[in-house]
Motif scaffolding. Structure first.
Motif, PDB file in Angstrom:
ATOM      1  N   SER A  55     -14.759  22.407  14.822  1.00 58.11           N
ATOM      2  CA  SER A  55     -15.709  21.881  15.808  1.00 58.11           C
ATOM      3  C   SER A  55     -16.105  22.962  16.801  1.00 58.11           C
ATOM      4  O   SER A  55     -15.315  23.856  17.113  1.00 58.11           O
ATOM      5  CB  SER A  55     -15.072  20.722  16.582  1.00 58.11           C
ATOM      6  OG  SER A  55     -14.694  19.689  15.698  1.00 58.11           O
ATOM      7  N   GLY A  56     -17.315  22.840  17.301  1.00 53.08           N
ATOM      8  CA  GLY A  56     -17.792  23.759  18.323  1.00 53.08           C
ATOM      9  C   GLY A  56     -18.793  23.067  19.237  1.00 53.08           C
ATOM     10  O   GLY A  56     -19.418  22.077  18.855  1.00 53.08           O
ATOM     11  N   LEU A  57     -18.959  23.612  20.440  1.00 54.06           N
ATOM     12  CA  LEU A  57     -19.896  23.063  21.425  1.00 54.06           C
ATOM     13  C   LEU A  57     -21.279  23.669  21.249  1.00 54.06           C
ATOM     14  O   LEU A  57     -21.406  24.813  20.797  1.00 54.06           O
ATOM     15  CB  LEU A  57     -19.387  23.369  22.838  1.00 54.06           C
ATOM     16  CG  LEU A  57     -18.054  22.731  23.228  1.00 54.06           C
ATOM     17  CD1 LEU A  57     -17.555  23.313  24.553  1.00 54.06           C
ATOM     18  CD2 LEU A  57     -18.194  21.224  23.317  1.00 54.06           C
ATOM     19  N   PRO A  58     -22.338  22.937  21.612  1.00 55.71           N
ATOM     20  CA  PRO A  58     -23.678  23.532  21.604  1.00 55.71           C
ATOM     21  C   PRO A  58     -23.683  24.804  22.469  1.00 55.71           C
ATOM     22  O   PRO A  58     -23.025  24.869  23.510  1.00 55.71           O
ATOM     23  CB  PRO A  58     -24.557  22.439  22.217  1.00 55.71           C
ATOM     24  CG  PRO A  58     -23.839  21.166  21.918  1.00 55.71           C
ATOM     25  CD  PRO A  58     -22.382  21.524  22.019  1.00 55.71           C
ATOM     26  N   GLY A  59     -24.395  25.823  21.966  1.00 58.82           N
ATOM     27  CA  GLY A  59     -24.499  27.085  22.689  1.00 58.82           C
ATOM     28  C   GLY A  59     -23.336  28.036  22.450  1.00 58.82           C
ATOM     29  O   GLY A  59     -23.243  29.082  23.096  1.00 58.82           O
ATOM     30  N   THR A  60     -22.442  27.721  21.508  1.00 59.08           N
ATOM     31  CA  THR A  60     -21.305  28.604  21.205  1.00 59.08           C
ATOM     32  C   THR A  60     -21.376  29.069  19.754  1.00 59.08           C
ATOM     33  O   THR A  60     -22.237  28.631  18.979  1.00 59.08           O
ATOM     34  CB  THR A  60     -19.952  27.888  21.442  1.00 59.08           C
ATOM     35  OG1 THR A  60     -19.828  26.804  20.514  1.00 59.08           O
ATOM     36  CG2 THR A  60     -19.841  27.387  22.874  1.00 59.08           C
ATOM     37  N   VAL A  61     -20.443  29.943  19.391  1.00 57.85           N
ATOM     38  CA  VAL A  61     -20.332  30.413  18.005  1.00 57.85           C
ATOM     39  C   VAL A  61     -19.070  29.811  17.406  1.00 57.85           C
ATOM     40  O   VAL A  61     -17.975  29.955  17.964  1.00 57.85           O
ATOM     41  CB  VAL A  61     -20.277  31.952  17.927  1.00 57.85           C
ATOM     42  CG1 VAL A  61     -20.082  32.407  16.479  1.00 57.85           C
ATOM     43  CG2 VAL A  61     -21.544  32.567  18.503  1.00 57.85           C
ATOM     44  N   LEU A  62     -19.230  29.142  16.278  1.00 60.92           N
ATOM     45  CA  LEU A  62     -18.116  28.557  15.538  1.00 60.92           C
ATOM     46  C   LEU A  62     -17.860  29.451  14.333  1.00 60.92           C
ATOM     47  O   LEU A  62     -18.777  29.744  13.568  1.00 60.92           O
ATOM     48  CB  LEU A  62     -18.472  27.133  15.094  1.00 60.92           C
ATOM     49  CG  LEU A  62     -17.468  26.408  14.215  1.00 60.92           C
ATOM     50  CD1 LEU A  62     -16.136  26.242  14.945  1.00 60.92           C
ATOM     51  CD2 LEU A  62     -18.032  25.073  13.782  1.00 60.92           C
ATOM     52  N   SER A  63     -16.628  29.878  14.166  1.00 57.83           N
ATOM     53  CA  SER A  63     -16.305  30.816  13.091  1.00 57.83           C
ATOM     54  C   SER A  63     -15.168  30.273  12.246  1.00 57.83           C
ATOM     55  O   SER A  63     -14.203  29.713  12.783  1.00 57.83           O
ATOM     56  CB  SER A  63     -15.899  32.159  13.701  1.00 57.83           C
ATOM     57  OG  SER A  63     -15.671  33.110  12.692  1.00 57.83           O
ATOM     58  N   GLY A  64     -15.287  30.435  10.918  1.00 57.83           N
ATOM     59  CA  GLY A  64     -14.218  30.004  10.027  1.00 57.83           C
ATOM     60  C   GLY A  64     -14.446  30.444   8.592  1.00 57.83           C
ATOM     61  O   GLY A  64     -15.578  30.715   8.189  1.00 57.83           O
ATOM     62  N   SER A  65     -13.367  30.522   7.846  1.00 60.45           N
ATOM     63  CA  SER A  65     -13.428  30.913   6.434  1.00 60.45           C
ATOM     64  C   SER A  65     -13.774  29.700   5.582  1.00 60.45           C
ATOM     65  O   SER A  65     -13.363  28.581   5.883  1.00 60.45           O
ATOM     66  CB  SER A  65     -12.085  31.480   5.981  1.00 60.45           C
ATOM     67  OG  SER A  65     -12.092  31.714   4.585  1.00 60.45           O
ATOM     68  N   ASN A 165     -23.995  30.080  14.762  1.00 56.70           N
ATOM     69  CA  ASN A 165     -24.552  30.214  16.109  1.00 56.70           C
ATOM     70  C   ASN A 165     -25.172  28.864  16.472  1.00 56.70           C
ATOM     71  O   ASN A 165     -26.342  28.611  16.184  1.00 56.70           O
ATOM     72  CB  ASN A 165     -25.583  31.337  16.139  1.00 56.70           C
ATOM     73  CG  ASN A 165     -24.961  32.672  15.770  1.00 56.70           C
ATOM     74  OD1 ASN A 165     -24.188  33.220  16.533  1.00 56.70           O
ATOM     75  ND2 ASN A 165     -25.269  33.149  14.574  1.00 56.70           N
ATOM     76  N   ILE A 166     -24.374  27.998  17.092  1.00 61.29           N
ATOM     77  CA  ILE A 166     -24.820  26.632  17.392  1.00 61.29           C
ATOM     78  C   ILE A 166     -25.840  26.690  18.533  1.00 61.29           C
ATOM     79  O   ILE A 166     -25.524  27.162  19.626  1.00 61.29           O
ATOM     80  CB  ILE A 166     -23.631  25.732  17.786  1.00 61.29           C
ATOM     81  CG1 ILE A 166     -22.565  25.754  16.678  1.00 61.29           C
ATOM     82  CG2 ILE A 166     -24.101  24.310  18.063  1.00 61.29           C
ATOM     83  CD1 ILE A 166     -21.260  25.064  17.056  1.00 61.29           C
ATOM     84  N   PRO A 167     -27.058  26.233  18.272  1.00 57.92           N
ATOM     85  CA  PRO A 167     -28.067  26.255  19.333  1.00 57.92           C
ATOM     86  C   PRO A 167     -27.665  25.356  20.502  1.00 57.92           C
ATOM     87  O   PRO A 167     -27.010  24.314  20.312  1.00 57.92           O
ATOM     88  CB  PRO A 167     -29.334  25.724  18.654  1.00 57.92           C
ATOM     89  CG  PRO A 167     -29.071  25.770  17.192  1.00 57.92           C
ATOM     90  CD  PRO A 167     -27.596  25.708  17.007  1.00 57.92           C
ATOM     91  N   ALA A 168     -28.073  25.728  21.688  1.00 56.48           N
ATOM     92  CA  ALA A 168     -27.791  24.909  22.879  1.00 56.48           C
ATOM     93  C   ALA A 168     -28.464  23.553  22.767  1.00 56.48           C
ATOM     94  O   ALA A 168     -28.010  22.568  23.359  1.00 56.48           O
ATOM     95  CB  ALA A 168     -28.250  25.648  24.133  1.00 56.48           C
ATOM     96  N   SER A 169     -29.547  23.468  21.976  1.00 53.76           N
ATOM     97  CA  SER A 169     -30.287  22.216  21.818  1.00 53.76           C
ATOM     98  C   SER A 169     -29.726  21.320  20.712  1.00 53.76           C
ATOM     99  O   SER A 169     -30.247  20.225  20.474  1.00 53.76           O
ATOM    100  CB  SER A 169     -31.753  22.523  21.515  1.00 53.76           C
ATOM    101  OG  SER A 169     -31.835  23.260  20.296  1.00 53.76           O
ATOM    102  N   ALA A 170     -28.662  21.761  20.021  1.00 55.68           N
ATOM    103  CA  ALA A 170     -28.096  20.966  18.919  1.00 55.68           C
ATOM    104  C   ALA A 170     -27.495  19.671  19.439  1.00 55.68           C
ATOM    105  O   ALA A 170     -26.849  19.647  20.478  1.00 55.68           O
ATOM    106  CB  ALA A 170     -27.025  21.774  18.192  1.00 55.68           C
ATOM    107  N   VAL A 171     -27.743  18.584  18.706  1.00 56.53           N
ATOM    108  CA  VAL A 171     -27.168  17.293  19.077  1.00 56.53           C
ATOM    109  C   VAL A 171     -25.773  17.161  18.454  1.00 56.53           C
ATOM    110  O   VAL A 171     -25.436  17.836  17.479  1.00 56.53           O
ATOM    111  CB  VAL A 171     -28.059  16.109  18.637  1.00 56.53           C
ATOM    112  CG1 VAL A 171     -29.423  16.182  19.304  1.00 56.53           C
ATOM    113  CG2 VAL A 171     -28.190  16.042  17.136  1.00 56.53           C
TER     114      VAL A 171
END
Length: 184
Positions: A55-65, A165-171
């Motif tokens: 899981s990640g928040l809008p406006g952040t980078v979520l990284s995983g294999s 790269n989760i956009p800040a506008s992502a719901v």
């Protein structure tokens, strides 16, 4: 009388244990031509069926294999070169409206180093480190891994990482997309 003496001498020689020799005759021979096939089993790529990056928040980078990807080349080719590529769909939640979509180009891919390398030739990752990460595309594949030169069979495995790269506008929602690896 002379002929009697020759016969008598031959009889004496055989009687004394001396064998008369005859000329040697070569043993008969024959040849067999032997053939067999060395067959190849093809070029294959496998990847995990599913992967969760967390899981990640809008406006952040979520990284995983996404897990282990493996190329197995059993073609037995005189030039055992191949290129593995990767594409992706967009990632969507809900109805897939613009605010419910993360574009493939907003997801960076990096293969990392190879593991379990077998065979001869040169194995080269498409993106060795996170600094080399490339954005995914829905149409134009990026190179994930290559093998050049060498002969016969070979294989390699790698565990690629996705940086979303989760956009800040992502719901808020569970986003799903398909990452496809190919080899040729």
């Amino acid at each position: 009388m002379r002929s009697l003496r020759v016969v008598a001498c031959a009889a004496v020689a055989v009687g004394a244990g001396l064998a008369l020799t005859t000329p040697a005759v070569a043993a008969p021979t024959d040849s067999t031509v032997v053939t067999f096939n060395v067959v190849g089993a093809g070029l294959d790529i496998t990847a995990p069926e599913t992967a969760s990056l967390g899981s990640g928040l809008p406006g952040t980078v979520l990284s995983g294999s996404i897990g282990t990807v493996r190329v197995t080349d059993q073609r037995g080719a005189p030039d055992a070169s191949w290129t593995a590529t990767v594409t992706s769909t967009h990632f969507e939640t809900g109805g897939g409206s613009p605010s419910e979509r993360i574009l493939a180009s907003q997801v960076d891919y990096w293969s990392g180093p190879g593991a379990e390398e077998e065979g001869n030739g040169t194995f080269t990752p498409g993106q060795l480190t996170s600094a080399n990460a490339e954005p995914l595309d829905t149409v134009n594949p990026i190179v994930a891994f290559t093998h050049t030169g060498g002969t016969g069979i070979n294989s390699v495995a790698w565990s690629p990482t996705l940086n979303v790269n989760i956009p800040a506008s992502a719901v808020v929602g569970l986003y799903t997309g398909t990452v496809t690896h190919s080899v040729a």
